[in-house]
Design an enzyme around this catalytic site. Structure first.
Site, short mmCIF file in Angstrom:
data_model
loop_
_atom_site.label_atom_id
_atom_site.label_comp_id
_atom_site.label_asym_id
_atom_site.label_seq_id
_atom_site.Cartn_x
_atom_site.Cartn_y
_atom_site.Cartn_z
N HIS A 32 0.85 -1.19 0.00
CA HIS A 32 0.00 0.00 0.00
C HIS A 32 0.89 1.23 0.00
CE1 HIS A 32 -3.78 2.11 1.87
NE2 HIS A 32 -3.08 2.94 1.12
N HIS B 167 -9.68 1.10 -1.05
CA HIS B 167 -9.56 1.75 0.25
C HIS B 167 -10.95 1.70 0.89
CE1 HIS B 167 -5.76 3.21 -1.24
NE2 HIS B 167 -5.57 4.07 -0.27
N GLU C 147 -11.16 3.54 6.27
CA GLU C 147 -10.10 4.45 6.76
C GLU C 147 -10.85 5.56 7.51
OE1 GLU C 147 -8.08 6.70 3.69
OE2 GLU C 147 -6.40 7.24 4.99
N ASP D 94 1.70 7.15 1.96
CA ASP D 94 2.28 8.31 1.27
C ASP D 94 3.50 8.77 2.06
OD1 ASP D 94 0.04 8.91 -0.77
OD2 ASP D 94 -1.02 8.69 1.12
N1 HPA Z 1 -6.47 7.58 1.39
C1 HPA Z 1 -7.21 7.80 0.30
N2 HPA Z 1 -6.71 8.22 -0.84
C2 HPA Z 1 -5.39 8.42 -0.92
C3 HPA Z 1 -4.58 8.22 0.16
C4 HPA Z 1 -5.14 7.77 1.39
O1 HPA Z 1 -4.48 7.58 2.41
N3 HPA Z 1 -3.33 8.52 -0.24
C5 HPA Z 1 -3.40 8.88 -1.54
N4 HPA Z 1 -4.66 8.83 -1.96
ZN ZN Z 2 -3.75 4.81 0.56
#
Ligand code: HPA
Ligand code: ZN
Length: 341
Positions: free
Chosen positions: A19, A199, A202, A281
């Protein structure tokens, strides 16, 4: 003689990263250099000023800065250099296999051709096999704040390069953009032979994780940390061994958890879920995979066995062939035998 301690063990451990957004590996120094060579003016006067601007209070405030940063990426060489810089760092941390996300729409919407983006990234990934001993897969993400039609167009643009892409994913602003918005796109992607990830959980609720599983047929959930709010979902994730690609430092920077001490990574591990640790990131969140593991170990008291489990889960959860996974797990096991606790 200094004992071979847990810190060195974490540094040297053979790893897989599942990831990481390639655009999120753009360090301020490289961003600065690219702005210069592409003759773009930035709002900042120094690299330090730029780095200081990397401060966020939730996912959206991060995404605004992240998309702004992508403006310096214009040529195939820019995408090559971005990817190569990440791979060199990963090699230093003994990452043996990586599955990289890219966001084509962040570039095509600025007029950069899909082909320019993917050719640059792909060339770096190919060179890393012999030169850095890193294998890789590429995952194309759709920006979920944009329409399903735009995602479908992106899917169509990718078909010429189908052999270079293993899976499609879903990223960007999660809240109010549930997986069910992309059912048709993911169906088509699967029909074209792509695997799927998303995703989910989160910032979004556990129901988004269920939707990703039931409607998008994902092989893994990216993040997924909010699953703990739904015990029957946790049972299902454990029973079906659905991998979660957890990103601890990201979660703290984007305030999903107040601090790393409050993170649920250890709970997820203790519940027997197939969790992995990743950087998301790294240029924006203060660390690559090793820093994520070091900080998590310290904050949560992860044991040597926990760290082994995390590393092994990542090889298992990868999109490598069974024999390739076995080879890397054997390497991990040899490493463990050579470094007894
Ligand atoms: N979450 C959602 N989208 C994203 C992320 C993340 O952490 N990083 C880059 N795009
Ligand atoms: Zn991500």
């Amino acid at each position: 003689m200094t004992p071979y301690n847990l810190i060195q063990f974490i540094r040297d451990l053979p790893k897989a990263e599942l990831h990481v957004h390639i655009e999120g590996t753009l360090e301020p120094e490289l961003l600065w250099e690219m702005a210069g060579r592409n003759r773009l003016t930035l709002r900042f006067h120094t690299v330090e000023e730029l780095r200081k601007a990397y401060s966020f209070h939730n996912l959206q405030s991060f995404l605004d800065i992240y998309y702004d940063g992508t403006r310096v990426l214009l040529s195939e060489q820019d995408f090559f250099d971005l990817t190569w810089a990440y791979l060199e760092r990963a090699a230093q941390q003994n990452v043996r296999h990586v599955e990289i996300f890219f966001d084509p729409q962040a570039h095509t919407d600025r007029g950069v051709p899909f082909e320019t983006v993917i050719r640059g990234i792909h060339r770096a990934l190919e060179e890393a096999i012999p030169r850095l001993r890193i294998s890789s897969k590429l995952i194309m993400c759709f920006l979920r704040h944009l329409t399903a039609e735009a995602a479908m167009q992106t899917l169509e643009a990718s078909l010429r390069f189908k052999n270079w892409i293993v899976a499609v994913g879903l990223d960007s602003s999660e809240l109010n953009h549930p997986p069910n918005k992309f059912v048709e796109v993911f169906q088509r992607a699967r029909a074209e032979g792509y695997l799927t990830v998303a995703h989910a959980g989160e910032e979004g609720p556990p129901d988004y994780i269920r939707q990703a599983l039931d409607l998008l047929n994902v092989s893994r959930i990216d993040h997924g940390v909010r699953c703990l709010e739904d015990p029957s979902l946790v049972q299902r994730l454990a029973r079906e061994r659905i991998p979660l690609t957890v990103c601890p430092l990201s979660n703290v920077k984007l305030r999903v958890f107040k601090s790393l001490e409050d993170h649920n990574l250890k709970k997820l591990l203790d519940l027997g879920l197939c969790v992995t640790v990743n950087s998301d990131d790294p240029a924006y969140f203060g660390g690559y995979i090793t820093e994520n593991l070091l900080a998590s170990q310290k904050a949560l008291g992860l044991t040597r066995h926990d760290l082994y489990t995390l590393a092994r889960n990542a090889f298992e959860a990868s999109f490598l062939r069974a024999d390739e996974k076995q080879r890397l797990i054997a390497e991990l096991d040899r490493f463990m035998a050579a470094h007894p606790g």
